[in-house]
Design a protein around this motif. Structure first.
Motif, PDB file in Angstrom:
ATOM      1  N   THR A   3      46.710  27.838  43.750  1.00 52.14           N
ATOM      2  CA  THR A   3      45.976  29.322  44.374  1.00 52.14           C
ATOM      3  C   THR A   3      45.208  29.985  43.486  1.00 52.14           C
ATOM      4  O   THR A   3      44.942  31.138  43.416  1.00 52.14           O
ATOM      5  N   TRP A   4      44.657  29.271  42.395  1.00 50.62           N
ATOM      6  CA  TRP A   4      43.832  29.754  41.217  1.00 50.62           C
ATOM      7  C   TRP A   4      42.690  30.488  42.092  1.00 50.62           C
ATOM      8  O   TRP A   4      41.942  31.742  41.561  1.00 50.62           O
ATOM      9  N   ARG A   5      42.005  29.906  43.180  1.00 53.90           N
ATOM     10  CA  ARG A   5      40.851  30.420  43.769  1.00 53.90           C
ATOM     11  C   ARG A   5      41.259  31.896  44.389  1.00 53.90           C
ATOM     12  O   ARG A   5      40.406  32.747  44.517  1.00 53.90           O
ATOM     13  N   ASP A   6      42.477  32.377  44.570  1.00 50.85           N
ATOM     14  CA  ASP A   6      43.042  33.589  44.949  1.00 50.85           C
ATOM     15  C   ASP A   6      42.641  34.526  43.840  1.00 50.85           C
ATOM     16  O   ASP A   6      42.579  35.841  44.328  1.00 50.85           O
ATOM     17  N   ASN A   7      42.384  34.292  42.646  1.00 48.44           N
ATOM     18  CA  ASN A   7      42.285  35.194  41.556  1.00 48.44           C
ATOM     19  C   ASN A   7      40.895  35.234  41.113  1.00 48.44           C
ATOM     20  O   ASN A   7      40.594  35.846  40.251  1.00 48.44           O
ATOM     21  N   LEU A   8      39.948  34.539  42.022  1.00 44.38           N
ATOM     22  CA  LEU A   8      38.667  34.721  41.259  1.00 44.38           C
ATOM     23  C   LEU A   8      38.147  36.015  41.894  1.00 44.38           C
ATOM     24  O   LEU A   8      38.302  36.749  42.676  1.00 44.38           O
ATOM     25  N   ARG A   9      36.969  36.721  40.998  1.00 43.41           N
ATOM     26  CA  ARG A   9      36.381  37.841  41.126  1.00 43.41           C
ATOM     27  C   ARG A   9      35.088  37.348  41.878  1.00 43.41           C
ATOM     28  O   ARG A   9      34.107  36.578  41.287  1.00 43.41           O
ATOM     29  N   THR A  10      35.009  37.468  43.171  1.00 41.53           N
ATOM     30  CA  THR A  10      33.866  37.389  43.851  1.00 41.53           C
ATOM     31  C   THR A  10      32.953  38.706  43.986  1.00 41.53           C
ATOM     32  O   THR A  10      33.451  39.773  44.015  1.00 41.53           O
ATOM     33  N   ILE A  11      31.598  38.437  44.044  1.00 44.02           N
ATOM     34  CA  ILE A  11      30.919  39.567  43.844  1.00 44.02           C
ATOM     35  C   ILE A  11      29.482  38.856  44.360  1.00 44.02           C
ATOM     36  O   ILE A  11      29.107  37.539  44.159  1.00 44.02           O
ATOM     37  N   GLU A  12      28.435  39.542  45.011  1.00 42.88           N
ATOM     38  CA  GLU A  12      27.221  39.229  45.357  1.00 42.88           C
ATOM     39  C   GLU A  12      26.281  39.475  44.291  1.00 42.88           C
ATOM     40  O   GLU A  12      26.202  40.464  43.937  1.00 42.88           O
ATOM     41  N   PRO A  13      25.812  38.499  43.544  1.00 46.24           N
ATOM     42  CA  PRO A  13      25.024  38.504  42.485  1.00 46.24           C
ATOM     43  C   PRO A  13      23.484  39.163  42.628  1.00 46.24           C
ATOM     44  O   PRO A  13      23.152  39.246  43.623  1.00 46.24           O
ATOM     45  N   TYR A  14      23.185  39.691  41.397  1.00 41.18           N
ATOM     46  CA  TYR A  14      21.730  39.973  41.542  1.00 41.18           C
ATOM     47  C   TYR A  14      21.026  38.638  41.496  1.00 41.18           C
ATOM     48  O   TYR A  14      21.430  37.804  41.012  1.00 41.18           O
TER      49      TYR A  14
END
Length: 354
Positions: A3-14
């Motif tokens: 479940t490591w993907r649940d802890n990713l910080r997702t953001i729309e990058p520059y």
């Protein structure tokens, strides 16, 4: 299951401007300086002691801090250095914008601001520019957690007056006001004097445009010593050696050649003014840019069409898909020869698409 993907910080990058590498290209999409760095920079590079690179750099980058302080008539403790102005701005966001109140910056401006706000989980609001791409001062009178103004603004190229900035600052004495001056050298105007009048003003500048050193990544901020100390505390908490020995040496060398600096800035401005006249002749409209780029829209041919055909011809400009500016092109100022080629090709595109 993992479940490591649940802890990713997702953001729309520059999304930075495209960096093509073609022998015949005209690159007018990232606001770089078309002229090489100062001969003093070249000389310093040739004579650089490469053996020194085995040693860590000075954490304070004191040589460059002292050189900038001397250049602007300041004390060294009023100068903060970073790896390009993006690094400086990111650290400023982390340092000063920690309340639960939203920070304020325009809806059309440098698109990294909202990325940093999202990344650092800073609440923000983006007051809309008016129909002429000017900031509306009253939008910045309300309670907030900080203010960021690019001046001249990017990508619009519009310069707000010192009186405008003073008015905004006077209504925001309890928060830090950042004035991002990446393009100020092409406007003949700077708000540096406001750092002497107000203890909550931070001016951010860069070597990437007027100093022809985008590849070295040198940025700096100027403000009262308390602001600078706070930024250094944050910076040293995760990267205590940000500036390389080489970038410090070349940055200091660039400041020693004021004549070359003024000469190349004047050449860019001269070509900018010529390009304005030519674009108007071709049916473009734009605000009077005070930067090293022009943000223009054509009266009949869509920006996307011009962008695509120019790209096929290996002439690269910048097109944003953002609402309100999707029919504009941001055109960096190259050499006179490059701009003449750009105008010739653009004239043909317009003639073929009328």
């Amino acid at each position: 299951m993992s479940t490591w993907r649940d802890n990713l910080r997702t953001i729309e990058p520059y999304v930075p401007g495209e960096q093509p590498n073609l022998p015949d290209m005209v690159k007018l999409n990232t606001n770089e300086n078309p002229y090489p760095p100062s001969p003093k920079v070249v000389e310093t590079l040739k004579n650089f002691d490469c053996d020194s690179l085995r040693l860590y750099p000075d954490p304070n980058s004191q040589v460059l801090a002292d050189a900038l302080a001397k250049c602007y008539g300041l004390q060294s403790d009023q100068v903060f250095l970073g790896v390009g102005s993006d690094d400086v701005l990111a650290i400023a966001f982390m340092t000063f914008f920690n309340s639960k109140k939203p920070i304020l910056f325009p809806d059309i401006t440098y698109s990294f601001y909202d990325v940093w706000a999202e990344l650092f989980q800073i609440p923000y609001e983006r007051p809309a520019l008016d129909d002429h791409f000017d900031l509306i001062p009253e939008d910045y009178y309300k309670e907030n957690g900080g203010v960021v103004i690019a001046n001249p603004n990017a990508p619009t190229g519009v310069l707000q007056s010192l009186d405008f900035l003073r008015d905004v600052i006077e209504h925001n004495r309890d928060v830090v006001v950042i004035i991002d001056e990446a393009y100020a050298d092409f406007s003949g105007s700077s708000a540096l004097e406001l750092t002497k009048e107000y203890d909550n003003v931070l001016i951010v500048q860069t070597y990437s445009k007027s100093r022809s050193l985008a590849g070295m990544r040198i940025g700096y901020a100027i403000g009262n010593p308390e602001l600078i100390r706070a930024m250094n505390d944050v910076r040293y908490s995760y990267n205590s050696y940000p500036m390389t020995r080489l970038s410090v040496a070349l940055g200091a060398a660039a400041l020693e050649d004021e004549a070359y600096f003024r000469e190349t800035v004047a050449k860019v401005i001269e070509t900018r003014e010529w390009t304005k006249k030519e674009l108007k002749r071709l049916g473009f409209s734009f605000r009077d840019s005070q930067t090293n780029f022009i943000f223009a829209t054509h009266e009949s041919v869509p920006a996307q069409t011009i962008f695509d055909v120019l790209r096929e011809k290996h002439i690269f400009v910048r097109h944003f898909g953002q609402k309100r500016i999707e029919n504009y092109l941001r055109i960096s100022i190259g050499t006179q020869a490059e701009m003449e080629r750009f105008i010739r090709e653009t004239e043909q595109i317009i003639a073929q698409n009328r």
